[in-house]
Design a protein around this motif. Structure first.
Motif, PDB file in Angstrom:
ATOM      1  N   VAL A   1       0.855  -1.189   0.000  1.00 33.62           N
ATOM      2  CA  VAL A   1       0.000   0.000   0.000  1.00 33.62           C
ATOM      3  C   VAL A   1       0.888   1.235   0.000  1.00 33.62           C
ATOM      4  O   VAL A   1       1.735   1.388   0.889  1.00 33.62           O
ATOM      5  CB  VAL A   1      -0.912   0.037   1.241  1.00 33.62           C
ATOM      6  CG1 VAL A   1      -1.868   1.229   1.151  1.00 33.62           C
ATOM      7  CG2 VAL A   1      -1.685  -1.263   1.396  1.00 33.62           C
ATOM      8  N   PRO A   2       0.740   2.129  -0.988  1.00 34.18           N
ATOM      9  CA  PRO A   2       1.550   3.354  -1.011  1.00 34.18           C
ATOM     10  C   PRO A   2       1.283   4.200   0.231  1.00 34.18           C
ATOM     11  O   PRO A   2       0.141   4.310   0.684  1.00 34.18           O
ATOM     12  CB  PRO A   2       1.072   4.066  -2.283  1.00 34.18           C
ATOM     13  CG  PRO A   2       0.440   3.005  -3.113  1.00 34.18           C
ATOM     14  CD  PRO A   2      -0.160   2.030  -2.155  1.00 34.18           C
ATOM     15  N   LEU A   3       2.323   4.814   0.763  1.00 38.20           N
ATOM     16  CA  LEU A   3       2.163   5.654   1.941  1.00 38.20           C
ATOM     17  C   LEU A   3       1.411   6.939   1.628  1.00 38.20           C
ATOM     18  O   LEU A   3       1.031   7.678   2.542  1.00 38.20           O
ATOM     19  CB  LEU A   3       3.536   5.984   2.544  1.00 38.20           C
ATOM     20  CG  LEU A   3       4.259   4.819   3.225  1.00 38.20           C
ATOM     21  CD1 LEU A   3       5.631   5.261   3.719  1.00 38.20           C
ATOM     22  CD2 LEU A   3       3.431   4.266   4.374  1.00 38.20           C
ATOM     23  N   SER A   4       1.195   7.185   0.366  1.00 39.18           N
ATOM     24  CA  SER A   4       0.424   8.363  -0.036  1.00 39.18           C
ATOM     25  C   SER A   4      -1.086   8.100   0.032  1.00 39.18           C
ATOM     26  O   SER A   4      -1.882   9.038  -0.045  1.00 39.18           O
ATOM     27  CB  SER A   4       0.801   8.776  -1.461  1.00 39.18           C
ATOM     28  OG  SER A   4       0.557   7.713  -2.376  1.00 39.18           O
ATOM     29  N   ARG A   5      -1.476   6.837   0.206  1.00 42.50           N
ATOM     30  CA  ARG A   5      -2.898   6.490   0.234  1.00 42.50           C
ATOM     31  C   ARG A   5      -3.440   6.671   1.659  1.00 42.50           C
ATOM     32  O   ARG A   5      -3.627   5.712   2.411  1.00 42.50           O
ATOM     33  CB  ARG A   5      -3.112   5.058  -0.250  1.00 42.50           C
ATOM     34  CG  ARG A   5      -4.586   4.713  -0.509  1.00 42.50           C
ATOM     35  CD  ARG A   5      -4.743   3.288  -0.987  1.00 42.50           C
ATOM     36  NE  ARG A   5      -4.062   3.057  -2.247  1.00 42.50           N
ATOM     37  CZ  ARG A   5      -3.845   1.848  -2.778  1.00 42.50           C
ATOM     38  NH1 ARG A   5      -4.237   0.768  -2.132  1.00 42.50           N
ATOM     39  NH2 ARG A   5      -3.210   1.728  -3.933  1.00 42.50           N
ATOM     40  N   ILE A   6      -3.710   7.895   2.020  1.00 39.88           N
ATOM     41  CA  ILE A   6      -4.130   8.229   3.374  1.00 39.88           C
ATOM     42  C   ILE A   6      -5.493   7.626   3.725  1.00 39.88           C
ATOM     43  O   ILE A   6      -5.839   7.465   4.893  1.00 39.88           O
ATOM     44  CB  ILE A   6      -4.175   9.762   3.568  1.00 39.88           C
ATOM     45  CG1 ILE A   6      -2.798  10.364   3.265  1.00 39.88           C
ATOM     46  CG2 ILE A   6      -4.569  10.134   4.983  1.00 39.88           C
ATOM     47  CD1 ILE A   6      -1.695   9.857   4.166  1.00 39.88           C
ATOM     48  N   SER A   7      -6.276   7.255   2.734  1.00 38.53           N
ATOM     49  CA  SER A   7      -7.578   6.647   2.992  1.00 38.53           C
ATOM     50  C   SER A   7      -7.427   5.263   3.627  1.00 38.53           C
ATOM     51  O   SER A   7      -8.366   4.763   4.269  1.00 38.53           O
ATOM     52  CB  SER A   7      -8.385   6.537   1.692  1.00 38.53           C
ATOM     53  OG  SER A   7      -7.698   5.727   0.743  1.00 38.53           O
ATOM     54  N   ASN A   8      -6.255   4.642   3.474  1.00 29.35           N
ATOM     55  CA  ASN A   8      -6.024   3.317   4.041  1.00 29.35           C
ATOM     56  C   ASN A   8      -5.700   3.441   5.529  1.00 29.35           C
ATOM     57  O   ASN A   8      -4.830   4.220   5.927  1.00 29.35           O
ATOM     58  CB  ASN A   8      -4.869   2.641   3.294  1.00 29.35           C
ATOM     59  CG  ASN A   8      -4.608   1.234   3.779  1.00 29.35           C
ATOM     60  OD1 ASN A   8      -3.908   1.030   4.766  1.00 29.35           O
ATOM     61  ND2 ASN A   8      -5.152   0.254   3.085  1.00 29.35           N
ATOM     62  N   LEU A   9      -6.373   2.664   6.362  1.00 30.23           N
ATOM     63  CA  LEU A   9      -6.202   2.783   7.807  1.00 30.23           C
ATOM     64  C   LEU A   9      -4.788   2.442   8.246  1.00 30.23           C
ATOM     65  O   LEU A   9      -4.225   3.095   9.127  1.00 30.23           O
ATOM     66  CB  LEU A   9      -7.209   1.887   8.537  1.00 30.23           C
ATOM     67  CG  LEU A   9      -7.161   1.990  10.053  1.00 30.23           C
ATOM     68  CD1 LEU A   9      -8.553   2.128  10.638  1.00 30.23           C
ATOM     69  CD2 LEU A   9      -6.463   0.780  10.672  1.00 30.23           C
ATOM     70  N   MET A  10      -4.175   1.426   7.649  1.00 32.55           N
ATOM     71  CA  MET A  10      -2.817   1.046   8.040  1.00 32.55           C
ATOM     72  C   MET A  10      -1.828   2.165   7.740  1.00 32.55           C
ATOM     73  O   MET A  10      -0.894   2.398   8.506  1.00 32.55           O
ATOM     74  CB  MET A  10      -2.402  -0.253   7.334  1.00 32.55           C
ATOM     75  CG  MET A  10      -3.178  -1.466   7.773  1.00 32.55           C
ATOM     76  SD  MET A  10      -2.597  -3.000   6.999  1.00 32.55           S
ATOM     77  CE  MET A  10      -2.907  -2.656   5.266  1.00 32.55           C
ATOM     78  N   VAL A  11      -2.046   2.849   6.630  1.00 33.29           N
ATOM     79  CA  VAL A  11      -1.195   3.985   6.280  1.00 33.29           C
ATOM     80  C   VAL A  11      -1.355   5.096   7.311  1.00 33.29           C
ATOM     81  O   VAL A  11      -0.373   5.724   7.730  1.00 33.29           O
ATOM     82  CB  VAL A  11      -1.521   4.504   4.869  1.00 33.29           C
ATOM     83  CG1 VAL A  11      -0.813   5.829   4.598  1.00 33.29           C
ATOM     84  CG2 VAL A  11      -1.117   3.470   3.813  1.00 33.29           C
ATOM     85  N   ARG A  12      -2.594   5.334   7.738  1.00 31.42           N
ATOM     86  CA  ARG A  12      -2.831   6.368   8.746  1.00 31.42           C
ATOM     87  C   ARG A  12      -2.151   6.007  10.070  1.00 31.42           C
ATOM     88  O   ARG A  12      -1.614   6.883  10.757  1.00 31.42           O
ATOM     89  CB  ARG A  12      -4.335   6.584   8.952  1.00 31.42           C
ATOM     90  CG  ARG A  12      -5.046   7.128   7.724  1.00 31.42           C
ATOM     91  CD  ARG A  12      -6.356   7.815   8.090  1.00 31.42           C
ATOM     92  NE  ARG A  12      -7.323   6.917   8.704  1.00 31.42           N
ATOM     93  CZ  ARG A  12      -8.196   6.186   8.026  1.00 31.42           C
ATOM     94  NH1 ARG A  12      -8.208   6.223   6.694  1.00 31.42           N
ATOM     95  NH2 ARG A  12      -9.061   5.424   8.657  1.00 31.42           N
TER      96      ARG A  12
END
Length: 209
Positions: A57-68
């Motif tokens: 998951v790209p770290l730019s995908r802020i919609s993803n909970l794991m990224v957040r």
């Protein structure tokens, strides 16, 4: 398998034994490529985790909970997945169908190196505050050794790649020795297999010869 994959498997197996959780997925942060990448999973049939071998998951995908969680450095508890605002088509939610789950950042010296997501799987038991505190304590204890193992694995790979590049450069200049190292490797691995050496030893031999 690499030494890192062995470490991840042992750590995750231990986690489900000593905590109140049944299933878990560990995503590791790749600073260079700026992604969260699948590291290891436990508590479900192997064929289910096979679907995630190349998952990132790209770290730019802020919609993803794991990224957040990776960006914020704080754990997040989702008590009811169905009534949450999460994307139910996310591969992890879609395949594992957790009723609730707990996502914890794996941090070393205030630097997030990964995210661990755990749930109670088929037990469908509620995740208590005690469960969450226990998991956070466990993650804090294994974060340091996990990062050391990852760095050793990365440095080992870089070192071997440098040696291989040097060998190829030397062979390209000398037609007599061209292909010699590959033949030595093939013979060494074949001999090790005949002598019934352990697979991990054969893999190491293939890398260093």
């Amino acid at each position: 398998p690499t030494e890192l994959s062995d470490v991840l498997n042992e750590v995750m197996t231990l986690m489900v034994k000593v905590t109140g959780f049944e299933r878990a997925i560990l995503m590791l942060l790749d600073d260079e490529e700026r992604v969260l990448r699948y590291g290891q999973g436990v508590g479900a049939p192997e064929e289910m985790f096979d679907k995630f071998r190349d998952y990132e998951v790209p770290l730019s995908r802020i919609s993803n909970l794991m990224v957040r969680v990776a960006h914020g450095g704080l754990p997040v508890f989702i008590e009811d997945v169905k009534s949450s605002d999460l994307n139910l088509d996310n591969p992890i939610i879609k395949y594992f169908k957790p009723a609730s789950f707990f996502a914890v950042p794996v941090s070393v010296r205030d630097k997030v190196i990964g995210v661990l997501v755990a749930d109670k799987g088929s037990t469908l038991s509620s995740i208590t505050q005690e469960d969450r505190d226990y998991l956070i304590t466990f993650v804090n204890q294994i974060a340091g050794p996990l990062e050391q193992s990852r760095l050793l694995d990365k440095n080992r790979g870089s070192y071997l790649n440098s040696i291989k590049a040097l060998v190829m450069a030397l062979e390209a200049r000398d037609p007599y020795t061209r292909g010699h190292s590959e033949r030595v490797t093939d013979y060494s691995v074949e001999l090790a297999n005949i002598l019934d050496f352990p697979p991990t030893y054969v893999d190491m031999l293939r890398d260093i010869v």
